[in-house]
Design a protein around this motif. Structure first.
Motif, PDB file in Angstrom:
ATOM      1  N   ASN A  24      47.925  47.303  38.076  1.00  0.00           N
ATOM      2  CA  ASN A  24      47.308  46.636  39.229  1.00  0.00           C
ATOM      3  C   ASN A  24      45.835  47.006  39.357  1.00  0.00           C
ATOM      4  O   ASN A  24      45.013  46.184  39.801  1.00  0.00           O
ATOM      5  CB  ASN A  24      48.057  47.002  40.513  1.00  0.00           C
ATOM      6  N   ASP A  61      44.083  44.756  37.058  1.00  0.00           N
ATOM      7  CA  ASP A  61      44.012  43.408  37.627  1.00  0.00           C
ATOM      8  C   ASP A  61      42.958  43.323  38.728  1.00  0.00           C
ATOM      9  O   ASP A  61      42.199  42.340  38.800  1.00  0.00           O
ATOM     10  CB  ASP A  61      45.379  42.992  38.175  1.00  0.00           C
ATOM     11  N   ASP A  62      42.889  44.345  39.593  1.00  0.00           N
ATOM     12  CA  ASP A  62      41.886  44.337  40.665  1.00  0.00           C
ATOM     13  C   ASP A  62      40.472  44.416  40.092  1.00  0.00           C
ATOM     14  O   ASP A  62      39.552  43.729  40.571  1.00  0.00           O
ATOM     15  CB  ASP A  62      42.132  45.517  41.609  1.00  0.00           C
ATOM     16  N   LYS A  67      39.641  41.024  38.522  1.00  0.00           N
ATOM     17  CA  LYS A  67      39.315  40.016  39.537  1.00  0.00           C
ATOM     18  C   LYS A  67      37.912  40.233  40.093  1.00  0.00           C
ATOM     19  O   LYS A  67      37.142  39.279  40.283  1.00  0.00           O
ATOM     20  CB  LYS A  67      40.334  40.065  40.673  1.00  0.00           C
ATOM     21  N   TRP A  68      37.574  41.497  40.358  1.00  0.00           N
ATOM     22  CA  TRP A  68      36.226  41.802  40.873  1.00  0.00           C
ATOM     23  C   TRP A  68      35.162  41.399  39.859  1.00  0.00           C
ATOM     24  O   TRP A  68      34.152  40.778  40.220  1.00  0.00           O
ATOM     25  CB  TRP A  68      36.133  43.302  41.158  1.00  0.00           C
ATOM     26  N   ASN A  82      35.414  39.199  37.328  1.00  0.00           N
ATOM     27  CA  ASN A  82      35.392  37.752  37.108  1.00  0.00           C
ATOM     28  C   ASN A  82      34.706  37.020  38.258  1.00  0.00           C
ATOM     29  O   ASN A  82      33.993  36.032  38.046  1.00  0.00           O
ATOM     30  CB  ASN A  82      36.816  37.226  36.932  1.00  0.00           C
ATOM     31  N   ASP A  83      34.914  37.512  39.490  1.00  0.00           N
ATOM     32  CA  ASP A  83      34.248  36.887  40.641  1.00  0.00           C
ATOM     33  C   ASP A  83      32.726  37.038  40.525  1.00  0.00           C
ATOM     34  O   ASP A  83      31.970  36.099  40.832  1.00  0.00           O
ATOM     35  CB  ASP A  83      34.742  37.519  41.939  1.00  0.00           C
ATOM     36  N   PRO A  91      44.108  38.774  31.678  1.00  0.00           N
ATOM     37  CA  PRO A  91      45.239  39.601  32.126  1.00  0.00           C
ATOM     38  C   PRO A  91      45.911  40.265  30.934  1.00  0.00           C
ATOM     39  O   PRO A  91      45.745  39.841  29.783  1.00  0.00           O
ATOM     40  CB  PRO A  91      46.167  38.590  32.804  1.00  0.00           C
TER      41      PRO A  91
END
Length: 392
Positions: free
Chosen positions: A109, A112-113, A116-117, A119-120, A138
């Motif tokens: 996780n 994943d976090d 996401k950070w 990629n944003d 992923p």
């Protein structure tokens, strides 16, 4: 001659029987005889008709009935469970300790976090098509070795704790180990073992992790957290203020203490899975003793890779001159709980006929020792690892 020889009232020696010599022509030594050439059906029919065959059925009928009986027993007794795919997956997951599964989920996780950070930020700044790898992928079965190496190097440099501080070197290494464990056990990508030095595809990743760990060991003041040992004075405080043989809860606290101290039960799951049948009493040349046979634990899994790791087998002998004799202590406790089932029970306020408090036939939800002993021994929390270092 045959009638005279086999007279029921006469004992006959084998040497007294007149046996004709065997004719060498009975068996053709030049011809191979195959069992299928012998007509067994005619012989069986002849024996059944003459009454010489002890059964009224033929061999074929007996085989059919035997097969029916065996099939019936198999379906009703031997094989009565049909495993599903969910059962197989559940069994496979049970081979990994629960804490290891929990740590793996947490670290994945974290990946994943972080992805996401990142990629944003990449999307908000505008995608650069010329870059070899744009977005963090992923952790799936489709990830490639070069792509994983690329992003793992950046993950090692950028990952932080939830409060924004840097991970210690060992924690960072454990993060990487969890990612590899997830790729191996869940994605079945055995070729992505980036800790294997024989794989040159991950040389950059290993060098990056090694340099980052050395850097963190210098910059972070690492203080190792460990339980402090309980000295003799603190143990005396527990016996004067907590432990008692006349109260169910206090008796259970004492049993928990010495289960850790004398029988080496450390992890919470060892206590949660502890059974009454693992303790037995006996006597030998030395004296009366209590024997503990360990079960499955973190270090004793009992699988194909732990065949040579033996479970605990510990004896403690009685000392009648010691008021804290462990044999008497456990005999007292085990006399108040059922002879089978979970070892720890919830204490009741009711008393038995002899005035002793009984225990309820239910498993304790949590280990009972920590909350009640929090204020004892100079206000320090007593954990199983700390109890293991008691001064005898």
């Amino acid at each position: 001659m045959a009638d005279a020889v086999f007279d029921e009232e006469t004992n006959v020696l084998l040497s007294q029987v007149d046996i004709e010599p065997v004719d060498a022509n009975w068996f053709d030594i030049e011809t191979d005889f195959v069992l299928s050439q012998f007509n067994l059906d005619n012989v069986l029919d002849m024996d059944v008709k003459s009454g010489n065959f002890p059964y009224s059925q033929t061999i074929g009928d007996l085989n059919v009935e035997a097969n029916k009986t065996e099939t019936g027993n198999c379906s009703s007794k031997r094989f009565n469970f049909e495993a599903k795919s969910s059962d197989v997956k559940k069994l496979q997951a049970s081979s990994t300790p629960l804490n290891t599964q929990k740590n793996t989920r947490w670290d994945v996780n974290t990946w994943d976090d972080w992805g996401k950070w990142r990629n944003d930020r990449t999307i908000s700044a505008g995608l650069k098509e010329s870059a070899p790898y744009v977005l963090v992928p992923p952790l799936t079965v489709d990830i490639g070795a070069a792509e994983l190496c690329h992003w793992m190097c950046r993950f090692i440099l950028e990952v932080r704790r939830q409060d924004g501080s840097e991970y210690p070197a060992e924690s960072l290494r454990q993060l990487c180990i969890s990612i590899w464990r997830y790729l191996r056990d869940t994605c079945r990508r055995y070729d992505l073992n980036f800790f294997d030095r024989s794989k040159p595809d991950f040389a950059d990743l290993r060098e990056c992790l090694d340099a980052r760990m050395k850097e963190l060991n210098v910059s972070i003041n690492k203080v190792k957290k460990q339980a402090k040992p309980i000295n003799r004075t603190e143990e005396d405080i527990l016996w004067s203020s907590v432990f008692s043989l006349n109260d169910a809860a206090c008796l259970q606290y004492a049993v928990y203490l010495y289960a850790c101290k004398l029988f080496g039960l450390r992890a919470a799951d060892e206590h949660a899975d502890l059974s009454v049948t693992q303790f037995t009493f006996g006597r030998d040349d030395v004296g009366q003793f209590i024997r503990y046979i360990g079960g499955r634990s973190k270090t004793v899994q009992g699988g194909i890779f732990h065949k040579k790791v033996l479970a605990k087998d510990i004896k403690q002998y009685a000392n009648d001159s010691n008021p804290r004799c462990v044999v008497n202590l456990f005999q007292k406790y085990l006399s108040l709980v059922p002879e089978d089932g979970p070892f720890y029970r919830r204490p009741l306020a009711t008393k038995t006929a002899d005035g002793d408090q009984n225990t309820q036939h239910r498993r304790l939800v949590s280990i009972p020792y920590r909350s009640s002993c929090r204020e004892c021994a100079k206000g320090q929390v007593l954990t199983a690892s700390r109890l293991d270092t008691l001064v005898k």
